[in-house]
Scaffold this motif. Structure first.
Motif, mmCIF file in Angstrom:
data_model
loop_
_atom_site.group_PDB
_atom_site.id
_atom_site.type_symbol
_atom_site.label_atom_id
_atom_site.label_comp_id
_atom_site.label_asym_id
_atom_site.label_seq_id
_atom_site.Cartn_x
_atom_site.Cartn_y
_atom_site.Cartn_z
ATOM 1 N N TYR A 77 0.834 -1.199 0.000
ATOM 2 C CA TYR A 77 0.000 0.000 0.000
ATOM 3 C C TYR A 77 0.871 1.252 0.000
ATOM 4 O O TYR A 77 0.581 2.234 -0.706
ATOM 5 N N LEU A 78 1.960 1.232 0.772
ATOM 6 C CA LEU A 78 2.885 2.358 0.786
ATOM 7 C C LEU A 78 3.449 2.596 -0.615
ATOM 8 O O LEU A 78 3.497 3.744 -1.091
ATOM 9 N N ALA A 79 3.868 1.528 -1.270
ATOM 10 C CA ALA A 79 4.418 1.662 -2.620
ATOM 11 C C ALA A 79 3.369 2.207 -3.582
ATOM 12 O O ALA A 79 3.675 3.039 -4.456
ATOM 13 N N PHE A 80 2.126 1.763 -3.423
ATOM 14 C CA PHE A 80 1.033 2.250 -4.273
ATOM 15 C C PHE A 80 0.833 3.754 -4.096
ATOM 16 O O PHE A 80 0.723 4.498 -5.078
ATOM 17 N N LEU A 81 0.795 4.204 -2.835
ATOM 18 C CA LEU A 81 0.593 5.632 -2.588
ATOM 19 C C LEU A 81 1.779 6.458 -3.058
ATOM 20 O O LEU A 81 1.604 7.529 -3.668
ATOM 21 N N GLU A 82 2.981 5.983 -2.793
ATOM 22 C CA GLU A 82 4.152 6.766 -3.185
ATOM 23 C C GLU A 82 4.302 6.825 -4.706
ATOM 24 O O GLU A 82 4.939 7.749 -5.231
ATOM 25 N N ASN A 83 3.719 5.869 -5.397
ATOM 26 C CA ASN A 83 3.746 5.906 -6.861
ATOM 27 C C ASN A 83 2.906 7.070 -7.398
ATOM 28 O O ASN A 83 3.122 7.525 -8.526
ATOM 29 N N ILE A 84 1.968 7.541 -6.576
ATOM 30 C CA ILE A 84 1.143 8.686 -6.966
ATOM 31 C C ILE A 84 1.918 9.990 -6.806
ATOM 32 O O ILE A 84 1.674 10.966 -7.524
ATOM 33 N N LEU A 85 2.859 10.012 -5.876
ATOM 34 C CA LEU A 85 3.623 11.221 -5.593
ATOM 35 C C LEU A 85 4.701 11.454 -6.640
ATOM 36 O O LEU A 85 5.144 10.528 -7.317
ATOM 37 N N THR A 86 5.155 12.690 -6.717
ATOM 38 C CA THR A 86 6.273 12.992 -7.610
ATOM 39 C C THR A 86 7.576 12.475 -6.993
ATOM 40 O O THR A 86 7.685 12.288 -5.770
ATOM 41 N N ASP A 87 8.564 12.267 -7.849
ATOM 42 C CA ASP A 87 9.870 11.819 -7.348
ATOM 43 C C ASP A 87 10.474 12.844 -6.399
ATOM 44 O O ASP A 87 11.134 12.490 -5.410
ATOM 45 N N ASN A 88 10.248 14.121 -6.692
ATOM 46 C CA ASN A 88 10.780 15.179 -5.841
ATOM 47 C C ASN A 88 10.151 15.137 -4.448
ATOM 48 O O ASN A 88 10.830 15.321 -3.438
ATOM 49 N N ARG A 89 8.848 14.875 -4.423
ATOM 50 C CA ARG A 89 8.138 14.787 -3.143
ATOM 51 C C ARG A 89 8.678 13.630 -2.305
ATOM 52 O O ARG A 89 8.950 13.778 -1.119
ATOM 53 N N LYS A 90 8.837 12.484 -2.920
ATOM 54 C CA LYS A 90 9.355 11.319 -2.205
ATOM 55 C C LYS A 90 10.777 11.558 -1.706
ATOM 56 O O LYS A 90 11.116 11.156 -0.585
ATOM 57 N N ALA A 91 11.596 12.193 -2.524
ATOM 58 C CA ALA A 91 12.973 12.487 -2.118
ATOM 59 C C ALA A 91 13.000 13.447 -0.937
ATOM 60 O O ALA A 91 13.822 13.301 -0.017
ATOM 61 N N ASN A 92 12.102 14.428 -0.945
ATOM 62 C CA ASN A 92 12.031 15.375 0.170
ATOM 63 C C ASN A 92 11.618 14.676 1.460
ATOM 64 O O ASN A 92 12.129 14.989 2.539
ATOM 65 N N PHE A 93 10.682 13.739 1.365
ATOM 66 C CA PHE A 93 10.278 12.974 2.545
ATOM 67 C C PHE A 93 11.490 12.280 3.167
ATOM 68 O O PHE A 93 11.710 12.343 4.381
ATOM 69 N N LEU A 94 12.260 11.595 2.334
ATOM 70 C CA LEU A 94 13.409 10.846 2.841
ATOM 71 C C LEU A 94 14.468 11.787 3.430
ATOM 72 O O LEU A 94 15.073 11.477 4.465
ATOM 73 N N VAL A 104 13.974 14.780 4.778
ATOM 74 C CA VAL A 104 13.488 15.326 6.046
ATOM 75 C C VAL A 104 13.529 14.259 7.137
ATOM 76 O O VAL A 104 13.959 14.518 8.267
ATOM 77 N N LEU A 105 13.092 13.050 6.818
ATOM 78 C CA LEU A 105 13.059 11.972 7.807
ATOM 79 C C LEU A 105 14.455 11.601 8.285
ATOM 80 O O LEU A 105 14.621 11.137 9.415
ATOM 81 N N GLU A 106 15.446 11.822 7.454
ATOM 82 C CA GLU A 106 16.831 11.558 7.845
ATOM 83 C C GLU A 106 17.246 12.438 9.019
ATOM 84 O O GLU A 106 18.148 12.087 9.787
ATOM 85 N N ASN A 107 16.591 13.573 9.169
ATOM 86 C CA ASN A 107 16.938 14.515 10.237
ATOM 87 C C ASN A 107 15.893 14.605 11.338
ATOM 88 O O ASN A 107 15.975 15.467 12.212
ATOM 89 N N TRP A 110 20.291 9.118 17.608
ATOM 90 C CA TRP A 110 19.141 10.010 17.774
ATOM 91 C C TRP A 110 18.089 9.880 16.675
ATOM 92 O O TRP A 110 16.999 10.432 16.778
ATOM 93 N N LYS A 111 18.392 9.131 15.627
ATOM 94 C CA LYS A 111 17.497 9.105 14.471
ATOM 95 C C LYS A 111 16.295 8.190 14.691
ATOM 96 O O LYS A 111 16.284 7.342 15.587
ATOM 97 N N LEU A 112 15.280 8.360 13.842
ATOM 98 C CA LEU A 112 14.126 7.481 13.873
ATOM 99 C C LEU A 112 14.545 6.075 13.460
ATOM 100 O O LEU A 112 15.482 5.894 12.679
ATOM 101 N N THR A 113 13.834 5.074 13.966
ATOM 102 C CA THR A 113 14.085 3.699 13.551
ATOM 103 C C THR A 113 13.536 3.484 12.136
ATOM 104 O O THR A 113 12.758 4.299 11.626
ATOM 105 N N GLU A 114 13.930 2.385 11.519
ATOM 106 C CA GLU A 114 13.426 2.078 10.179
ATOM 107 C C GLU A 114 11.904 1.957 10.182
ATOM 108 O O GLU A 114 11.230 2.418 9.258
ATOM 109 N N VAL A 136 10.598 22.602 11.912
ATOM 110 C CA VAL A 136 11.766 23.162 11.236
ATOM 111 C C VAL A 136 13.062 22.521 11.726
ATOM 112 O O VAL A 136 13.975 22.240 10.935
ATOM 113 N N PHE A 137 13.151 22.268 13.033
ATOM 114 C CA PHE A 137 14.393 21.753 13.604
ATOM 115 C C PHE A 137 14.375 20.241 13.854
ATOM 116 O O PHE A 137 15.301 19.706 14.450
ATOM 117 N N GLY A 138 13.330 19.552 13.394
ATOM 118 C CA GLY A 138 13.373 18.103 13.357
ATOM 119 C C GLY A 138 12.814 17.353 14.533
ATOM 120 O O GLY A 138 13.028 16.142 14.645
#
Length: 220
Positions: free
Chosen positions: A6-23, A25-28, A185-189, A55-57
């Motif tokens: 389901y995640l893959a299905f939804l992310e396929n609807i998003l633009t590549d730029n949007r998905k890259a921004n998610f990753l 931001v989540l890295e921080n 300090w980062k989020l888990t997988e 803004v600060f994560g």
């Protein structure tokens, strides 16, 4: 468990730029620190604190609403409520006990005889940073339950700052120090997958119809 199909299905609807921004931001993003605000009368201040968290994560904001119970000012939050998790509590006891059970120490941001200057604060321990009302500061109940006290060093005549300004200064300082450290300090997988799914759903119009259609075509 996250439905990866389901995640893959939804992310396929998003633009590549949007998905890259998610990753990116989540890295921080972090839950090593969390923020709590108590009965803030002027709702725009809570909204501003939320923006600072985003803004600060800082991934989670805890709101205690015993007296005022106002809604988040969406205009001032500027969409931050889509990306920050809001935990609402109807009492100080519930909030403090929940955070302690998650492993946080309770830190009251207020001048106190046993306070610690911001620059000297130990960032190694998971901490819940509590901010009080504009007029009265933190309640005595929180001060009594606190494990430590933190203050911003000031050298002028004014002895206090607006809550949103204080929160921004403290959050920015601590998260910058955190990212320069070797603390885990980062989020888990799993937490990252949860956020990817939630953010994808928040980004897609008519998500309820799309979700219903997906599970109709892909029964569990």
């Amino acid at each position: 468990m996250i439905d990866l199909d389901y995640l893959a299905f939804l992310e396929n609807i998003l633009t590549d730029n949007r998905k890259a921004n998610f990753l990116k931001v989540l890295e921080n993003r972090t839950k090593h620190f969390t923020v709590a605000v108590e009965d803030v009368f002027q709702m725009h201040n809570t909204s501003a604190v939320m923006r600072s968290c985003e803004v600060f994560g800082i991934q989670e904001l805890n709101i205690i609403e015993q007296r005022f119970g106002k809604r988040i000012d969406k205009e001032i939050a500027m969409g931050a409520q889509k990306w920050v998790d809001i935990n609402q509590f109807d009492s100080i006891t519930n909030c403090v006990s929940t955070l302690k059970n998650k492993g946080y120490q309770i830190i009251a941001t207020t001048p106190h005889e046993n306070d610690c200057l911001l620059e000297d604060f130990d960032i190694t321990k998971p901490s819940a940073l509590f901010f009080g009302t504009e007029r009265d500061g933190l309640s005595q109940e929180i001060l009594d339950k606190a494990d430590g006290f933190l203050k911003i060093p000031m050298v002028g005549f004014t002895e206090s700052l607006n809550i949103s300004v204080s929160a921004a200064i403290i959050i920015q300082d601590l998260t910058n120090r955190l990212r320069r450290s070797d603390i885990n300090w980062k989020l888990t997988e799993e937490e990252i997958l949860v956020k990817r799914l939630q953010w994808a759903k928040n980004s897609i119009k008519d998500i309820k119809r799309i979700e219903e259609r997906y599970y109709l075509d892909n029964p569990r």
